[in-house]
Design a protein around this motif. Structure first.
Motif, PDB file in Angstrom:
ATOM      1  N   MET A  21      -6.803  24.695  10.216  1.00  0.00           N
ATOM      2  CA  MET A  21      -7.954  24.657  11.117  1.00  0.00           C
ATOM      3  C   MET A  21      -8.013  23.365  11.934  1.00  0.00           C
ATOM      4  N   GLU A  27      -7.195  19.562  11.113  1.00  0.00           N
ATOM      5  CA  GLU A  27      -7.040  19.336   9.675  1.00  0.00           C
ATOM      6  C   GLU A  27      -5.731  18.640   9.308  1.00  0.00           C
ATOM      7  N   LEU A  36      -5.303  15.221   7.159  1.00  0.00           N
ATOM      8  CA  LEU A  36      -4.544  15.095   5.919  1.00  0.00           C
ATOM      9  C   LEU A  36      -3.525  13.969   6.030  1.00  0.00           C
ATOM     10  N   LEU A  54      -5.334  10.737   5.676  1.00  0.00           N
ATOM     11  CA  LEU A  54      -5.731  10.530   4.281  1.00  0.00           C
ATOM     12  C   LEU A  54      -4.549   9.998   3.468  1.00  0.00           C
ATOM     13  N   ALA A  55      -3.380  10.583   3.677  1.00  0.00           N
ATOM     14  CA  ALA A  55      -2.187  10.149   2.944  1.00  0.00           C
ATOM     15  C   ALA A  55      -1.866   8.686   3.259  1.00  0.00           C
ATOM     16  N   ASP A  89      -3.911   6.480   4.126  1.00  0.00           N
ATOM     17  CA  ASP A  89      -4.963   5.679   3.528  1.00  0.00           C
ATOM     18  C   ASP A  89      -4.682   5.431   2.038  1.00  0.00           C
ATOM     19  N   VAL A  90      -4.087   6.411   1.390  1.00  0.00           N
ATOM     20  CA  VAL A  90      -3.879   6.347  -0.059  1.00  0.00           C
ATOM     21  C   VAL A  90      -2.620   5.556  -0.417  1.00  0.00           C
ATOM     22  N   SER A  91      -1.560   5.693   0.383  1.00  0.00           N
ATOM     23  CA  SER A  91      -0.276   5.165  -0.060  1.00  0.00           C
ATOM     24  C   SER A  91       0.633   4.834   1.112  1.00  0.00           C
ATOM     25  N   ARG A 124       5.114   7.672   0.834  1.00  0.00           N
ATOM     26  CA  ARG A 124       4.674   9.057   0.879  1.00  0.00           C
ATOM     27  C   ARG A 124       5.879   9.985   0.804  1.00  0.00           C
ATOM     28  N   GLU A 166       5.689  15.366  -1.707  1.00  0.00           N
ATOM     29  CA  GLU A 166       4.235  15.286  -1.873  1.00  0.00           C
ATOM     30  C   GLU A 166       3.508  15.512  -0.553  1.00  0.00           C
ATOM     31  N   MET A 167       4.092  15.027   0.553  1.00  0.00           N
ATOM     32  CA  MET A 167       3.483  15.284   1.860  1.00  0.00           C
ATOM     33  C   MET A 167       3.397  16.790   2.105  1.00  0.00           C
ATOM     34  N   MET A 204       3.274  19.193  -0.168  1.00  0.00           N
ATOM     35  CA  MET A 204       2.243  19.749  -1.048  1.00  0.00           C
ATOM     36  C   MET A 204       0.859  19.537  -0.416  1.00  0.00           C
ATOM     37  N   LEU A 205       0.672  18.350   0.168  1.00  0.00           N
ATOM     38  CA  LEU A 205      -0.622  18.007   0.769  1.00  0.00           C
ATOM     39  C   LEU A 205      -0.899  18.832   2.027  1.00  0.00           C
ATOM     40  N   ALA A 222      -1.814  22.579   2.157  1.00  0.00           N
ATOM     41  CA  ALA A 222      -3.165  22.971   1.734  1.00  0.00           C
ATOM     42  C   ALA A 222      -3.982  23.438   2.943  1.00  0.00           C
ATOM     43  N   ARG A 234      -4.735  21.016  -4.827  1.00  0.00           N
ATOM     44  CA  ARG A 234      -3.394  20.805  -4.267  1.00  0.00           C
ATOM     45  C   ARG A 234      -3.363  19.489  -3.481  1.00  0.00           C
ATOM     46  N   LEU A 236      -1.879  13.569  -3.290  1.00  0.00           N
ATOM     47  CA  LEU A 236      -2.303  12.203  -2.994  1.00  0.00           C
ATOM     48  C   LEU A 236      -2.140  11.295  -4.217  1.00  0.00           C
ATOM     49  N   MET A 263       1.461  10.376  -4.530  1.00  0.00           N
ATOM     50  CA  MET A 263       1.846   9.338  -3.561  1.00  0.00           C
ATOM     51  C   MET A 263       1.368   7.958  -4.008  1.00  0.00           C
ATOM     52  N   ASP A 269       3.617   4.705  -4.811  1.00  0.00           N
ATOM     53  CA  ASP A 269       3.356   3.434  -4.129  1.00  0.00           C
ATOM     54  C   ASP A 269       3.447   2.242  -5.082  1.00  0.00           C
TER      55      ASP A 269
END
Lengths: 413, 413
Positions: free
Chosen positions: A43, A46, A50, A53-54, A56-58, A61, A65-66, A68-69, A72, B75, B80, B83, B87
């Motif tokens: 959508m 989105e 995402l 967000l990734a 932001d977290v790490s 990457r 895992e990207m 998988m994210l 979604a 998911r 995240l 990741m 990190d």
């Protein structure tokens, strides 16, 4: 009974209201007696969210895992579209890329389709359901979730159409088709009704944003006709088809421009075999996507090679070339970011030798200097100063008579 | 080498900062020499947002599509978290419920686990990775994505711990353990260090919000010790274990209250076999979850039956009972929403007959009227007016000496 694959991009399913409109369109298509398979992107924005967000977290990457994210996003969209269909009495079932049988290679974040099994899609169709397939995703030969990359939903749709032997593949988007040039620059631009795969590929390669080039390549290879159209106005759009003998033979189909490239010139290379090979092998190993390459006429056994690369690969390019200057025997390297490529595309130019001359004359008459030239049998591209690019598009669009109310075109001999 | 399953709830992974803290805790656990398996819920309020989105899109929300939608949340979270682990140099791999081998029944939106294969989890552990498993999800025997329901991540963690023969199963949440009562009502409430499965089940059933009752049942059945603790303070929390002979035998373990029920009374039923069966069979068919049931002493071969149901099932309950009044031969039905259940729980009450009396006396001394009573071997519940419920909890907590600084408890014989 016809089978139609309909792909809806992110803007077409951006909110609840748009999702319900997509469902209504599916119901209309079914009332015509057609069987429908849907492919849906994530959508709205989105996927961008995402990715942010990734980040932001790490800072590390992994591709697995990207994927998988990111996948979604489409998963949510297919579930919601299926619910909207159920709401208006259309039996539907959502499928992830994996459930739909998209087997891919293990190249995470931009996986390639290896095989489309599609058993569950066929069963759902036979049961009278609308299969709603998550775009741009699959399952790798290692059993992991994979993402086909941005714009990959178009490829998903084309691959499903090919697998099912569908009668058409409709790519619904936020534009109403492919235009003779960017209508934001040239209001007189007209929608192209039919265009050949080769022309469309040249358009995509030189700056036309939709559809995704990869999906056109896939469609061309498998002979799947595409229909690019709007999920906002629902009017007929542009058909992308195999070139037919009786196809309306416009000399020029469209004008594109692409300001995303930078120009690099390696000066005074010794004119001997292997030099260009060494240079571009080295850039390929650095994952630099070189676009146009022009080698000037040699003087005193020395030659200049110019080429274009995406802006964000310029730094890596210069690092690579600078490290090679000694080995190459070149005198230096220079770069310019404020350039743009303007291209004229049309299969008809094969039998109209005057097109190149007309293009160059038109640019000269408007005092637009040409920096580089490269051609294919159905395309002529000129690199010009970025500041001149939009004006170049406007005058060329008029010169080749592509706009509404433009005069018919004549070519000098 | 010990194997620890650590489950993190939504608040524990609500944003990038919290996700990094979870990763740090995993790294700490590994430095102790333990092998870690993670189970992660959807971030923060994501599941609520997805539910709201579905409601916005469609009034017809098939369970299969709801599960496809909702499972997107976990998911994202597992990708995240993986990741964030990468990190800080901890090798990790995310797995969906399906990839982790959770086979479930086909009961969408609240599927039950049929089998946990877990081959990929074992392989990842053997390869020195931290498997990060999406909570509350699986793959049905029909090959569809399933959701275990709200709070299902706890069950996922327990099932993995059992499958792996893990040494402990830690449920990280936003509270620091299970308390003698809700600390928001009674500031003197103390954290329970160890509690038996039976006591914990009674606590859950009568209003203690965490952990999810289902996971405690699963853990009890399979003998998996649980450790409920905080992902914010990281301090030791509450162990939920099998009752041991040498377990510190508190008479009363805790006081719970539950204001979510309404009371229904069917008056003047004929006192003959089959009446109660007819009544509750009918309610079961309407999917009404009846909780307490009390039948008063019969007078003149007439009896009253009172029971409690969740507030939002009261309407369906009254509709059902009203339609049965003739068949039942009852004189009428009445309902009251402003009630609450207050319960006193403790395995020690089995050998202390004075607990019930002490509870009733304490409520009477504080002018709190008892409306209904029901008991198990380790629990006594009283329905009181909702307005009196919090005061009832406070006086009972003090009476049974559960708070810090409270006097030791004595029971009249």
């Amino acid at each position: 009974m016809k089978t139609v694959v309909q792909k809806f991009g992110g803007t077409s399913v951006a909110d609840a209201d748009r999702i319900r409109q997509v469902a209504d369109n599916v119901a209309r298509t079914r009332r015509r007696g057609d069987r429908v398979v849907l492919v849906v992107s994530a959508m709205g924005k989105e996927t961008d969210h995402l990715l942010a967000l990734a980040k932001d977290v790490s800072s590390n990457r992994p591709g697995r895992e990207m994927d998988m994210l990111i996948t979604a996003g489409e998963r949510k969209a297919v579930a919601l579209v299926s619910m909207a269909l159920a709401d208006i009495g259309v039996p539907a079932a959502s499928f992830t890329g994996s459930q739909a049988g998209f087997i891919t290679d293990t190249n995470h974040t931009s996986a390639k389709i290896v095989e489309v099994k599609g058993d569950r899609i066929r069963s759902a169709l036979e049961a009278g359901q609308v299969p709603v397939v998550a775009g741009s995703q699959g399952y790798s030969t290692d059993g992991d979730v994979t993402f086909l990359g941005r714009g990959g939903s178009d490829t998903t749709a084309v691959a499903l159409a090919e697998m099912l032997g569908a009668d058409s593949c409709e790519l619904y988007t936020d534009v109403s088709g492919v235009f003779t040039t960017d209508p934001r620059l040239v209001p007189e631009a007209t929608k192209i009704k039919r265009i050949s795969f080769d022309e469309m590929l040249e358009m995509c390669a030189t700056g036309c944003p939709k559809p995704a080039m990869r999906s056109v390549e896939y469609a061309s290879r498998h002979g799947v006709s595409l229909h690019v159209r709007s999920a906002f106005t629902w009017e007929p759009g542009t058909w992308i088809v195999e070139e037919e003998p009786d196809m309306e033979q416009a000399v020029i189909r469209g004008i594109t421009h692409d300001p995303s490239q930078a120009k690099v010139t390696v000066a005074s290379l010794p004119d001997r075999p292997g030099v260009a090979g060494t240079l571009f092998r080295s850039l390929a190993e650095r994952q630099v996507n070189v676009d146009m390459i022009v080698q000037n006429t040699s003087e005193d056994h020395k030659t200049d090679i110019s080429f274009t690369v995406p802006h964000d690969e310029l730094e890596a390019t210069l690092a690579g070339v600078n490290g090679l200057l000694g080995e190459l025997g070149a005198s230096g390297v220079s770069a310019s970011s404020d350039i743009a490529r303007v291209s004229v595309i049309g299969a008809g130019m094969k039998s109209h030798p005057g097109v190149a001359a007309a293009m160059f004359e038109t640019l000269a008459a408007n005092e637009i200097n040409i920096d580089m030239i490269s051609t294919s049998t159905i395309r002529i591209s000129c690199v010009v100063a970025e500041a001149d690019a939009e004006r170049a598009v406007m005058v060329l669009h008029k010169r080749f008579g592509l706009g509404q109310g433009d005069d018919a075109v004549e070519f000098g001999g």
